[in-house]
Design a protein around this motif. Structure first.
Motif, PDB file in Angstrom:
ATOM      1  N   PHE A   1     -17.043   5.677  -0.796  1.00  0.00           N
ATOM      2  CA  PHE A   1     -17.558   6.379  -1.975  1.00  0.00           C
ATOM      3  C   PHE A   1     -16.567   6.293  -3.134  1.00  0.00           C
ATOM      4  N   TYR A   2     -15.278   6.584  -2.875  1.00  0.00           N
ATOM      5  CA  TYR A   2     -14.274   6.522  -3.936  1.00  0.00           C
ATOM      6  C   TYR A   2     -14.170   5.094  -4.494  1.00  0.00           C
ATOM      7  N   HIS A   3     -14.327   4.097  -3.645  1.00  0.00           N
ATOM      8  CA  HIS A   3     -14.322   2.710  -4.098  1.00  0.00           C
ATOM      9  C   HIS A   3     -15.500   2.462  -5.040  1.00  0.00           C
ATOM     10  N   SER A   4     -16.674   3.040  -4.727  1.00  0.00           N
ATOM     11  CA  SER A   4     -17.841   2.860  -5.599  1.00  0.00           C
ATOM     12  C   SER A   4     -17.648   3.560  -6.944  1.00  0.00           C
ATOM     13  N   VAL A   5     -16.869   4.630  -6.965  1.00  0.00           N
ATOM     14  CA  VAL A   5     -16.616   5.374  -8.201  1.00  0.00           C
ATOM     15  C   VAL A   5     -15.541   4.702  -9.045  1.00  0.00           C
ATOM     16  N   PHE A   6     -14.407   4.381  -8.431  1.00  0.00           N
ATOM     17  CA  PHE A   6     -13.231   3.928  -9.180  1.00  0.00           C
ATOM     18  C   PHE A   6     -13.014   2.417  -9.163  1.00  0.00           C
ATOM     19  N   GLY A   7     -13.732   1.694  -8.287  1.00  0.00           N
ATOM     20  CA  GLY A   7     -13.536   0.251  -8.193  1.00  0.00           C
ATOM     21  C   GLY A   7     -12.226  -0.096  -7.531  1.00  0.00           C
ATOM     22  N   GLY A   8     -11.755  -1.325  -7.773  1.00  0.00           N
ATOM     23  CA  GLY A   8     -10.492  -1.776  -7.203  1.00  0.00           C
ATOM     24  C   GLY A   8     -10.681  -2.388  -5.827  1.00  0.00           C
ATOM     25  N   ASP A   9      -9.626  -2.329  -5.048  1.00  0.00           N
ATOM     26  CA  ASP A   9      -9.624  -2.901  -3.701  1.00  0.00           C
ATOM     27  C   ASP A   9      -9.672  -1.781  -2.681  1.00  0.00           C
ATOM     28  N   ILE A  10     -10.339  -2.052  -1.561  1.00  0.00           N
ATOM     29  CA  ILE A  10     -10.414  -1.088  -0.470  1.00  0.00           C
ATOM     30  C   ILE A  10      -9.874  -1.751   0.786  1.00  0.00           C
ATOM     31  N   ALA A  11      -9.107  -1.000   1.552  1.00  0.00           N
ATOM     32  CA  ALA A  11      -8.594  -1.460   2.845  1.00  0.00           C
ATOM     33  C   ALA A  11      -8.848  -0.351   3.855  1.00  0.00           C
ATOM     34  N   ILE A  12      -9.387  -0.710   5.007  1.00  0.00           N
ATOM     35  CA  ILE A  12      -9.652   0.258   6.059  1.00  0.00           C
ATOM     36  C   ILE A  12      -9.215  -0.345   7.390  1.00  0.00           C
ATOM     37  N   ILE A  13      -8.365   0.371   8.103  1.00  0.00           N
ATOM     38  CA  ILE A  13      -7.895  -0.048   9.423  1.00  0.00           C
ATOM     39  C   ILE A  13      -8.228   1.073  10.398  1.00  0.00           C
ATOM     40  N   THR A  14      -8.835   0.719  11.518  1.00  0.00           N
ATOM     41  CA  THR A  14      -9.234   1.721  12.510  1.00  0.00           C
ATOM     42  C   THR A  14      -8.185   1.838  13.616  1.00  0.00           C
ATOM     43  N   TYR A  15      -8.312   2.912  14.373  1.00  0.00           N
ATOM     44  CA  TYR A  15      -7.448   3.074  15.537  1.00  0.00           C
ATOM     45  C   TYR A  15      -7.646   1.902  16.494  1.00  0.00           C
ATOM     46  N   GLY A  16      -8.891   1.415  16.618  1.00  0.00           N
ATOM     47  CA  GLY A  16      -9.172   0.259  17.462  1.00  0.00           C
ATOM     48  C   GLY A  16      -8.453  -0.991  16.986  1.00  0.00           C
TER      49      GLY A  16
END
Length: 155
Positions: free
Chosen positions: A21-36
């Protein structure tokens, strides 16, 4: 020496949704790393949750987040505890996130996107101390202050 400060938000099972959601609002790059991704066996309940995530935009916006292991909020975000009464902001929250821009239009555009699903505490508009100001608690329970820098204000 140069340092930066970045808000690191702690969620209860919905960090991925919040970061997206914050990426859709502010743009830029998103990175997500899971516990898996870090080696937790995929069959464990927390394996798909976020161990580290970030949204970073060229304009300087940056926020990090993760899911607290073993904790999930039933029914979404906690209820907001911030309100306005008699011209005062009353809160039990330990912090707010502040976004300050240079023009009413640029900050207003961010306000419109961030307000989707939010509880508005004070509508975005002219204020005694700034060309524009608004306060809301987003759908994830995070309270934001958005304002336009007054000519005399220093960031």
């Amino acid at each position: 020496m140069s340092i930066t400060t970045t808000a690191h938000l702690n969620f209860r099972g919905n960090a991925r949704e919040a970061l997206e959601f914050y990426h859709s609002v502010f743009g830029g790059d998103i990175a997500i790393i899971t516990y898996g991704d870090f080696g937790m066996p995929k069959e464990l309940p927390d394996a798909g949750k976020v161990v580290w995530g970030q949204v970073a935009a060229a304009d300087g916006f940056r926020v990090m987040a993760y899911d607290v292991p073993g904790q999930t909020v039933a029914g979404g975000a906690p209820q907001p505890s911030t309100r306005r009464e008699n011209g005062m902001t009353l809160t039990g929250e330990p912090f707010f996130l502040s976004v300050r821009g240079e023009t009413v239009e640029e900050v207003g555009a961010l306000w419109e996107r961030l307000a989707d699903g939010a509880t508005v505490i004070e509508a975005y508009g002219p204020a005694q101390w700034a060309p524009a100001f608004g306060m809301l608690t987003d759908r994830f329970g995070i309270t934001w202050i958005l304002d336009v820098a007054a000519p005399y204000a220093h960031a």
